[in-house]
Design an enzyme around this catalytic site. Structure first.
Site, PDB file in Angstrom:
ATOM      1  N   GLY A   1      -2.265  13.647 -11.867  1.00 35.45           N
ATOM      2  CA  GLY A   1      -2.979  14.899 -11.593  1.00 35.45           C
ATOM      3  C   GLY A   1      -3.748  15.280 -12.845  1.00 35.45           C
ATOM      4  O   GLY A   1      -3.919  16.446 -13.185  1.00 35.45           O
TER       5      GLY A   1
ATOM      6  N   ALA B   1      -6.740  15.304 -13.772  1.00 34.25           N
ATOM      7  CA  ALA B   1      -8.009  16.017 -13.764  1.00 34.25           C
ATOM      8  C   ALA B   1      -7.828  17.488 -13.397  1.00 34.25           C
ATOM      9  O   ALA B   1      -8.757  18.278 -13.481  1.00 34.25           O
ATOM     10  CB  ALA B   1      -8.980  15.352 -12.793  1.00 34.25           C
TER      11      ALA B   1
ATOM     12  N   ILE C   1      -3.606  21.825 -15.372  1.00 38.59           N
ATOM     13  CA  ILE C   1      -2.484  21.520 -16.275  1.00 38.59           C
ATOM     14  C   ILE C   1      -2.582  20.079 -16.783  1.00 38.59           C
ATOM     15  O   ILE C   1      -2.389  19.801 -17.974  1.00 38.59           O
ATOM     16  CB  ILE C   1      -1.142  21.768 -15.551  1.00 38.59           C
ATOM     17  CG1 ILE C   1      -0.970  23.272 -15.292  1.00 38.59           C
ATOM     18  CG2 ILE C   1       0.031  21.218 -16.360  1.00 38.59           C
ATOM     19  CD1 ILE C   1       0.228  23.631 -14.428  1.00 38.59           C
TER      20      ILE C   1
ATOM     21  N   ASP D   1      -5.708  10.291 -11.470  1.00 32.56           N
ATOM     22  CA  ASP D   1      -6.037  11.351 -10.520  1.00 32.56           C
ATOM     23  C   ASP D   1      -6.599  10.714  -9.266  1.00 32.56           C
ATOM     24  O   ASP D   1      -7.210   9.642  -9.319  1.00 32.56           O
ATOM     25  CB  ASP D   1      -7.054  12.337 -11.122  1.00 32.56           C
ATOM     26  CG  ASP D   1      -6.959  13.706 -10.460  1.00 32.56           C
ATOM     27  OD1 ASP D   1      -6.354  14.623 -11.061  1.00 32.56           O
ATOM     28  OD2 ASP D   1      -7.450  13.855  -9.307  1.00 32.56           O
TER      29      ASP D   1
ATOM     30  N   ASN E   1       2.797  15.026 -12.860  1.00 33.41           N
ATOM     31  CA  ASN E   1       2.307  16.398 -12.716  1.00 33.41           C
ATOM     32  C   ASN E   1       1.611  16.656 -11.382  1.00 33.41           C
ATOM     33  O   ASN E   1       1.570  17.796 -10.911  1.00 33.41           O
ATOM     34  CB  ASN E   1       1.345  16.671 -13.891  1.00 33.41           C
ATOM     35  CG  ASN E   1       0.463  17.865 -13.670  1.00 33.41           C
ATOM     36  OD1 ASN E   1       0.946  18.997 -13.624  1.00 33.41           O
ATOM     37  ND2 ASN E   1      -0.832  17.626 -13.515  1.00 33.41           N
TER      38      ASN E   1
ATOM     39  N   TYR F   1       6.909  23.622  -0.248  1.00 33.96           N
ATOM     40  CA  TYR F   1       6.606  23.250  -1.628  1.00 33.96           C
ATOM     41  C   TYR F   1       7.892  23.237  -2.453  1.00 33.96           C
ATOM     42  O   TYR F   1       8.167  22.299  -3.205  1.00 33.96           O
ATOM     43  CB  TYR F   1       5.607  24.266  -2.195  1.00 33.96           C
ATOM     44  CG  TYR F   1       5.126  23.974  -3.598  1.00 33.96           C
ATOM     45  CD1 TYR F   1       4.506  22.752  -3.903  1.00 33.96           C
ATOM     46  CD2 TYR F   1       5.252  24.934  -4.610  1.00 33.96           C
ATOM     47  CE1 TYR F   1       4.035  22.507  -5.194  1.00 33.96           C
ATOM     48  CE2 TYR F   1       4.772  24.684  -5.892  1.00 33.96           C
ATOM     49  CZ  TYR F   1       4.173  23.473  -6.184  1.00 33.96           C
ATOM     50  OH  TYR F   1       3.709  23.232  -7.444  1.00 33.96           O
TER      51      TYR F   1
ATOM     52  N   LYS G   1      10.220  20.148  -4.557  1.00 35.50           N
ATOM     53  CA  LYS G   1      10.254  20.412  -5.996  1.00 35.50           C
ATOM     54  C   LYS G   1      11.703  20.536  -6.477  1.00 35.50           C
ATOM     55  O   LYS G   1      12.033  20.113  -7.586  1.00 35.50           O
ATOM     56  CB  LYS G   1       9.463  21.678  -6.333  1.00 35.50           C
ATOM     57  CG  LYS G   1       7.958  21.491  -6.264  1.00 35.50           C
ATOM     58  CD  LYS G   1       7.434  20.581  -7.378  1.00 35.50           C
ATOM     59  CE  LYS G   1       5.927  20.675  -7.525  1.00 35.50           C
ATOM     60  NZ  LYS G   1       5.401  19.809  -8.577  1.00 35.50           N
TER      61      LYS G   1
END
Ligand code: ZN
Length: 684
Positions: free
Chosen positions: A442, A444, A447, A466, A516, A582, A586
């Site tokens: 992730g 790009a 974070i 990405d 990420n 979500y 997680k």
């Protein structure tokens, strides 16, 4: 070798610099210095220098005869006028009368006579330039010249090849003594067009920039033609395994074997640049590689970049890589041990005055595959690989001419540990992640991007993964050397495997993974579509597992530990309404991190999680911020700073937390919150 001089380009250069009040002499000096510097068969990474004798005006308006000579740290191919600092010529020339001049005094003499006190240090070969009477002096470490002179009878060969056109100077280490000897040699041969420095390189001189440059190209071309007339040299090849492993498979093994364990258990690691070609293969596959490949470097100043010899490993059979790992480690240990004894042996001769540099190899020859250049960053690794390819060319040509015979170990050691050579490498402490390789998924996103940039700034080679190839490319481009972009859908196991292979091939392996990539799915849990939940698990849990699995696979090959860092979320422990899809995966990812910490701590792999909250990003979009602020009846600013500290948390704060974890060598199975304080999400 082509002569690239162009009257038009030279005129344009003079005109362009005239606008900056640079005189014609210096402008033309810049022009041909670039021509020389752009040709790797002449000049490589700081080897070579040029000068012009001209006049400069100081701050008081006084005009001085000066020597503008290449300054330390400038690349000849990209040189600008400030890269050729002006030194008052007469004091330099007076130094010739001194019986002896120490290196420190030589540097001091050069510095106190600079017209600009802020200029870089003039080249270590400045006095040689000053003692020659010619206006323009060019010096290179031409590969073809080295092939002729790196021979037992190199001086004889050169005098046969060049006749009276070139005067030959026996080997003396650079510095004041060499400068004197070179000037005496010229004076004994006043009609010469240049000097061949035995086992070192070539100088040409002239009244104009064009004359000195033409002479360099002519004599180097003459040497090339002489080599071309000699019978081809073929190295008898060893027999190779049926299926050779790929660079991506073996690079982590090489990196791991060459890393040096420090007190406290952490490692000094290096990154790798792989190179191959028919020429490289013909050299590394040779049955006699251990002989011709370890005699020494072709010109003394290369030793600071690649040491006196490469590490030679065996050829990797794809089907027996675990044996290969054991064998390679043993060979690397032997190399490191033999470097230590080489240092002790030679340091004793110099009265034990030197401090050993890292004994890790900087160049690896691998039959069946090619060479690896190693360095604390990709720039250094590429320098080592460039030099490796150049040495291969010179040795092959030298073997064609006769037998490659470089300087003795004693002379090379003196050069390797010469304070003025070591000064070229710089004294600043390496950044905290020097030699390490980080993957950010992730990469790009908000974070991811902040993290990739911070890690690169901290010295790591960084792979930006990405799903958006263009966006990843942009981030890698912003970072520059030492960063690559890899397009990767982290929910596709094959794509993840390919991405890790790409990173191993580019940098040599991986030490830090920031897993990420993520995306928030909203919906009331009791009515949520199963497919949406499963899809969320794919990205927010299984992708993390796939990334971690691949990282651990490579970390095992390296054997130097590593760090897994997961971006979980405060959702993992403090669920928000309608964020079940979500929060559930997680929560599983947070547990996954602990599982890795438990099972891989023994091999030095740490695993930690960051729980961040309310960061403007692809997960918390502007629309979502508006919606949530509205739902709570607060302003967007108040929503974003709705935490114990009352401060908005930004992507760079999360990046800093990832960096802290990358450096916290005694922390694993940890969860760190980066949310400005949220008691409901607090752990312990
Ligand atoms: Zn030189």
């Amino acid at each position: 070798m082509d002569n690239l001089w162009s009257d038009q380009d030279a005129d344009e250069c003079v005109k362009r610099y005239a606008a900056d009040r640079v005189n014609e002499d210096l402008a033309l000096r810049v022009y041909t210095t670039r021509l020389l510097g752009g040709e790797p068969k002449l000049v490589l990474h700081g080897g070579g220098n040029t000068s012009v004798k001209t006049e400069m005006t100081d701050l008081l308006g006084e005009i001085w005869p000066v020597l503008c000579v290449k300054g330390s740290g400038w690349d000849m191919a990209l040189i600008e006028p400030p890269g050729l600092p002006a030194v008052k010529l007469e004091p330099l020339q007076k130094a010739r009368a001194l019986e002896s001049l120490s290196d420190e005094d030589m540097v001091a003499l050069q510095r106190i006579n600079l017209i600009d006190p802020g200029a870089p240090n003039p080249s270590i070969e400045t006095l040689l330039h000053a003692y020659l009477p010619h206006k323009f002096v060019d010096h290179t470490h031409s590969t073809a010249i080295l092939a002729l002179t790196d021979q037992k009878n190199g001086m004889e060969i050169c005098s046969n090849v060049f006749g009276n056109a070139m005067a030959i100077v026996p080997y003396v280490m650079p510095g004041s003594d060499l400068a004197k000897l070179a000037a005496e040699t010229y004076e004994a041969h006043p009609d010469s067009e240049g000097l061949i420095l035995h086992k070192h390189g070539i100088f040409t001189y002239g009244d104009s920039a064009k004359q000195a440059y033409d002479r360099m190209i002519n004599h180097v071309s003459h040497a090339e033609a002489y080599i071309a007339e000699q019978p081809q040299k073929t190295f008898t090849a060893i027999s190779l395994p049926q299926s050779i492993a790929s660079p991506a498979e073996v690079a982590p093994i090489i990196r791991g074997a060459c890393a040096i364990k420090k007190d406290g258990g952490d490692y000094d690691r290096l990154v790798c640049e792989f190179r191959t070609s028919d020429q490289v293969r013909a050299y590394v596959d040779g049955a006699d590689l251990a002989n011709y490949g370890t005699r020494g470097v072709t010109t003394p100043d290369l030793i600071i970049h690649v040491k006196n010899a490469p590490l030679i490993v065996s050829s990797p059979d794809q089907f027996s890589l675990s044996d290969y790992k054991v064998d390679t480690r043993k060979r690397a240990q032997d190399y490191i041990e033999s470097y230590r004894t080489y240092f002790l042996r030679n340091n004793e001769r110099l009265g034990n005055t030197k401090t050993m540099v890292t004994p890790a190899p900087r160049l690896v020859c691998m039959p069946g595959l090619g060479i690896f250049g190693l360095g604390r960053n990709m720039k250094e690794a590429r320098v080592a690989a460039d030099i490796g390819e150049n040495i291969i060319r010179a040795v092959r040509d030298a073997e064609r001419v006769g037998q490659f015979d470089p300087l003795s170990e004693e002379e090379l050691f003196k050069m390797e540990y010469w304070s003025l050579e070591q000064a070229k490498l710089g004294k600043t402490a390496p950044p905290p992640l020097a030699g390490q390789i980080a993957i950010v998924t992730g990469g790009a996103g908000a974070i991811g991007q902040a993290t990739a940039k911070l890690f690169a700034k901290s010295g790591a080679a960084v792979a930006v993964l990405d799903i958006d190839a263009d966006a990843a490319q942009q981030v890698a481009q912003d970072i520059g050397t030492g960063a690559i972009a890899v397009a990767c859908d982290v929910t596709n196991a094959q794509a993840v495997r390919n991405a890790f292979d790409q990173v191993s091939a580019a940098f040599g392996g991986v030490d830090i993974v920031v897993s990420n990539a993520g995306s928030a799915v909203q919906g009331e849990i009791g009515t949520l579509d199963d497919a949406a939940l499963r899809q969320s698990f794919e990205l927010n849990f299984f992708a993390h597992q796939e990334i971690a699995k691949n990282a651990v696979r490579i970390m095992k090959d390296q054997g130097t530990g590593g760090v897994l860092l997961f971006n979980a979320s405060k959702q993992a422990i403090d669920p928000g309404a309608k964020f079940g899809a979500y929060g559930l995966p997680k929560a599983a990812t947070l547990f996954l991190s602990r599982q890795y910490a438990l099972e891989y701590g023994a091999i030095g792999v740490r695993s930690n999680t960051i729980n961040a909250d309310r960061i403007r990003s692809g997960v918390l979009t502007p629309e979502l911020i508006t919606e949530r602020a509205k739902a709570r009846g607060v302003s967007e600013a108040d929503y974003l700073s709705g935490n114990l500290l009352g401060l908005e948390v930004k992507a760079h704060h999360v990046a800093q937390a990832f960096l802290n974890h990358a450096l916290a060598t005694r922390t694993t199975a940890d969860v760190t919150t980066v949310d400005g304080g949220n008691i409901a999400a607090a752990l312990r």
